[in-house]
Scaffold this motif. Structure first.
Motif, PDB file in Angstrom:
ATOM      1  N   ARG A   1      -2.654  24.946  65.629  1.00 57.84           N
ATOM      2  CA  ARG A   1      -1.866  23.877  65.005  1.00 57.84           C
ATOM      3  C   ARG A   1      -1.248  22.962  66.054  1.00 57.84           C
ATOM      4  O   ARG A   1      -1.209  21.747  65.888  1.00 57.84           O
ATOM      5  CB  ARG A   1      -0.782  24.467  64.107  1.00 57.84           C
ATOM      6  N   GLU A   2      -0.771  23.542  67.139  1.00 63.19           N
ATOM      7  CA  GLU A   2      -0.179  22.742  68.219  1.00 63.19           C
ATOM      8  C   GLU A   2      -1.223  21.834  68.853  1.00 63.19           C
ATOM      9  O   GLU A   2      -0.979  20.648  69.080  1.00 63.19           O
ATOM     10  CB  GLU A   2       0.449  23.656  69.271  1.00 63.19           C
ATOM     11  N   ALA A   3      -2.407  22.371  69.127  1.00 65.99           N
ATOM     12  CA  ALA A   3      -3.478  21.570  69.717  1.00 65.99           C
ATOM     13  C   ALA A   3      -3.886  20.441  68.774  1.00 65.99           C
ATOM     14  O   ALA A   3      -4.126  19.305  69.213  1.00 65.99           O
ATOM     15  CB  ALA A   3      -4.685  22.455  70.043  1.00 65.99           C
ATOM     16  N   THR A   4      -3.943  20.730  67.482  1.00 68.25           N
ATOM     17  CA  THR A   4      -4.294  19.709  66.496  1.00 68.25           C
ATOM     18  C   THR A   4      -3.234  18.616  66.452  1.00 68.25           C
ATOM     19  O   THR A   4      -3.553  17.417  66.424  1.00 68.25           O
ATOM     20  CB  THR A   4      -4.474  20.342  65.107  1.00 68.25           C
ATOM     21  N   ALA A   5      -1.973  19.002  66.450  1.00 67.12           N
ATOM     22  CA  ALA A   5      -0.883  18.022  66.413  1.00 67.12           C
ATOM     23  C   ALA A   5      -0.918  17.111  67.635  1.00 67.12           C
ATOM     24  O   ALA A   5      -0.736  15.894  67.521  1.00 67.12           O
ATOM     25  CB  ALA A   5       0.462  18.738  66.321  1.00 67.12           C
ATOM     26  N   ILE A   6      -1.170  17.672  68.795  1.00 74.59           N
ATOM     27  CA  ILE A   6      -1.251  16.877  70.018  1.00 74.59           C
ATOM     28  C   ILE A   6      -2.423  15.899  69.941  1.00 74.59           C
ATOM     29  O   ILE A   6      -2.289  14.720  70.283  1.00 74.59           O
ATOM     30  CB  ILE A   6      -1.356  17.793  71.259  1.00 74.59           C
ATOM     31  N   ALA A   7      -3.568  16.374  69.475  1.00 75.44           N
ATOM     32  CA  ALA A   7      -4.746  15.506  69.362  1.00 75.44           C
ATOM     33  C   ALA A   7      -4.487  14.371  68.368  1.00 75.44           C
ATOM     34  O   ALA A   7      -4.848  13.220  68.638  1.00 75.44           O
ATOM     35  CB  ALA A   7      -5.966  16.323  68.932  1.00 75.44           C
ATOM     36  N   ILE A   8      -3.859  14.675  67.248  1.00 75.17           N
ATOM     37  CA  ILE A   8      -3.546  13.639  66.262  1.00 75.17           C
ATOM     38  C   ILE A   8      -2.596  12.617  66.864  1.00 75.17           C
ATOM     39  O   ILE A   8      -2.805  11.406  66.747  1.00 75.17           O
ATOM     40  CB  ILE A   8      -2.956  14.254  64.983  1.00 75.17           C
ATOM     41  N   PHE A   9      -1.547  13.086  67.508  1.00 76.28           N
ATOM     42  CA  PHE A   9      -0.580  12.176  68.104  1.00 76.28           C
ATOM     43  C   PHE A   9      -1.255  11.269  69.132  1.00 76.28           C
ATOM     44  O   PHE A   9      -1.008  10.061  69.154  1.00 76.28           O
ATOM     45  CB  PHE A   9       0.566  12.951  68.756  1.00 76.28           C
ATOM     46  N   ASN A  10      -2.108  11.834  69.968  1.00 79.68           N
ATOM     47  CA  ASN A  10      -2.805  11.028  70.978  1.00 79.68           C
ATOM     48  C   ASN A  10      -3.672   9.956  70.337  1.00 79.68           C
ATOM     49  O   ASN A  10      -3.756   8.834  70.841  1.00 79.68           O
ATOM     50  CB  ASN A  10      -3.639  11.921  71.893  1.00 79.68           C
ATOM     51  N   GLU A  11      -4.326  10.276  69.229  1.00 82.02           N
ATOM     52  CA  GLU A  11      -5.161   9.291  68.541  1.00 82.02           C
ATOM     53  C   GLU A  11      -4.309   8.224  67.857  1.00 82.02           C
ATOM     54  O   GLU A  11      -4.704   7.066  67.794  1.00 82.02           O
ATOM     55  CB  GLU A  11      -6.067   9.966  67.519  1.00 82.02           C
ATOM     56  N   LEU A  12      -3.154   8.584  67.339  1.00 88.09           N
ATOM     57  CA  LEU A  12      -2.295   7.607  66.669  1.00 88.09           C
ATOM     58  C   LEU A  12      -1.906   6.468  67.604  1.00 88.09           C
ATOM     59  O   LEU A  12      -1.736   5.332  67.170  1.00 88.09           O
ATOM     60  CB  LEU A  12      -1.039   8.283  66.102  1.00 88.09           C
TER      61      LEU A  12
ATOM     62  N   GLN B   1      -3.860   0.757  60.589  1.00 87.21           N
ATOM     63  CA  GLN B   1      -4.609   2.005  60.671  1.00 87.21           C
ATOM     64  C   GLN B   1      -3.659   3.202  60.781  1.00 87.21           C
ATOM     65  O   GLN B   1      -3.904   4.248  60.187  1.00 87.21           O
ATOM     66  CB  GLN B   1      -5.554   1.983  61.873  1.00 87.21           C
ATOM     67  N   ARG B   2      -2.592   3.021  61.553  1.00 88.02           N
ATOM     68  CA  ARG B   2      -1.622   4.100  61.710  1.00 88.02           C
ATOM     69  C   ARG B   2      -0.942   4.404  60.364  1.00 88.02           C
ATOM     70  O   ARG B   2      -0.761   5.564  59.993  1.00 88.02           O
ATOM     71  CB  ARG B   2      -0.599   3.753  62.783  1.00 88.02           C
ATOM     72  N   ALA B   3      -0.602   3.366  59.594  1.00 86.54           N
ATOM     73  CA  ALA B   3       0.012   3.568  58.278  1.00 86.54           C
ATOM     74  C   ALA B   3      -0.956   4.325  57.360  1.00 86.54           C
ATOM     75  O   ALA B   3      -0.548   5.213  56.608  1.00 86.54           O
ATOM     76  CB  ALA B   3       0.401   2.231  57.672  1.00 86.54           C
ATOM     77  N   TYR B   4      -2.237   3.988  57.438  1.00 92.12           N
ATOM     78  CA  TYR B   4      -3.268   4.674  56.654  1.00 92.12           C
ATOM     79  C   TYR B   4      -3.351   6.149  57.065  1.00 92.12           C
ATOM     80  O   TYR B   4      -3.387   7.047  56.216  1.00 92.12           O
ATOM     81  CB  TYR B   4      -4.597   3.960  56.871  1.00 92.12           C
ATOM     82  N   ALA B   5      -3.368   6.399  58.364  1.00 98.79           N
ATOM     83  CA  ALA B   5      -3.435   7.774  58.868  1.00 98.79           C
ATOM     84  C   ALA B   5      -2.221   8.576  58.421  1.00 98.79           C
ATOM     85  O   ALA B   5      -2.345   9.741  58.033  1.00 98.79           O
ATOM     86  CB  ALA B   5      -3.548   7.769  60.394  1.00 98.79           C
ATOM     87  N   VAL B   6      -1.063   7.955  58.448  1.00 98.05           N
ATOM     88  CA  VAL B   6       0.158   8.645  58.011  1.00 98.05           C
ATOM     89  C   VAL B   6       0.056   8.992  56.529  1.00 98.05           C
ATOM     90  O   VAL B   6       0.463  10.076  56.111  1.00 98.05           O
ATOM     91  CB  VAL B   6       1.410   7.801  58.322  1.00 98.05           C
ATOM     92  N   ARG B   7      -0.511   8.098  55.729  1.00 99.55           N
ATOM     93  CA  ARG B   7      -0.703   8.395  54.302  1.00 99.55           C
ATOM     94  C   ARG B   7      -1.592   9.613  54.116  1.00 99.55           C
ATOM     95  O   ARG B   7      -1.331  10.474  53.272  1.00 99.55           O
ATOM     96  CB  ARG B   7      -1.327   7.196  53.585  1.00 99.55           C
ATOM     97  N   ILE B   8      -2.659   9.689  54.906  1.00104.16           N
ATOM     98  CA  ILE B   8      -3.558  10.838  54.817  1.00104.16           C
ATOM     99  C   ILE B   8      -2.822  12.116  55.215  1.00104.16           C
ATOM    100  O   ILE B   8      -2.897  13.132  54.520  1.00104.16           O
ATOM    101  CB  ILE B   8      -4.799  10.636  55.711  1.00104.16           C
ATOM    102  N   LEU B   9      -2.113  12.060  56.335  1.00103.69           N
ATOM    103  CA  LEU B   9      -1.390  13.239  56.808  1.00103.69           C
ATOM    104  C   LEU B   9      -0.323  13.674  55.809  1.00103.69           C
ATOM    105  O   LEU B   9      -0.154  14.858  55.542  1.00103.69           O
ATOM    106  CB  LEU B   9      -0.760  12.965  58.173  1.00103.69           C
TER     107      LEU B   9
END
Length: 81
Positions: free
Chosen positions: A32-43, A50-58
């Motif tokens: 979960r930590e690795a996933t969170a870091i990867a998501i944050f880096n992509e954001l 696009q970021r607002a869209y990603a936040v809606r998905i999350l």
């Protein structure tokens, strides 16, 4: 798998089952930590739309009770720059 094997083992060994559970939880936390870091880096690379869209998905995962986000049934990803 180790946890399931320990829970099925006869005779049941609560110490081994607890150790397997602890190992499972540690691996889950690390993933979960690795996933969170990867998501944050992509954001950081996304446009504001696009970021607002990603936040809606999350955010949709927390209130949809296990149903995954379906872009084919909802708004599409906004175009990039």
């Amino acid at each position: 798998r180790a946890m399931v094997a320990q829970l099925r083992a006869e005779p049941f060994d609560p110490v081994a089952a607890r150790a397997a559970l602890d190992a499972f939880r540690a691996a889950d936390c690390a993933a979960r930590e690795a996933t969170a870091i990867a998501i944050f880096n992509e954001l950081e690379t996304l446009t504001p739309d696009q970021r607002a869209y990603a936040v809606r998905i999350l955010a949709s995962g927390s209130d949809r009770r296990g149903r995954r986000f379906r872009p084919d049934r909802e708004d599409r990803l906004p175009p990039g720059p």
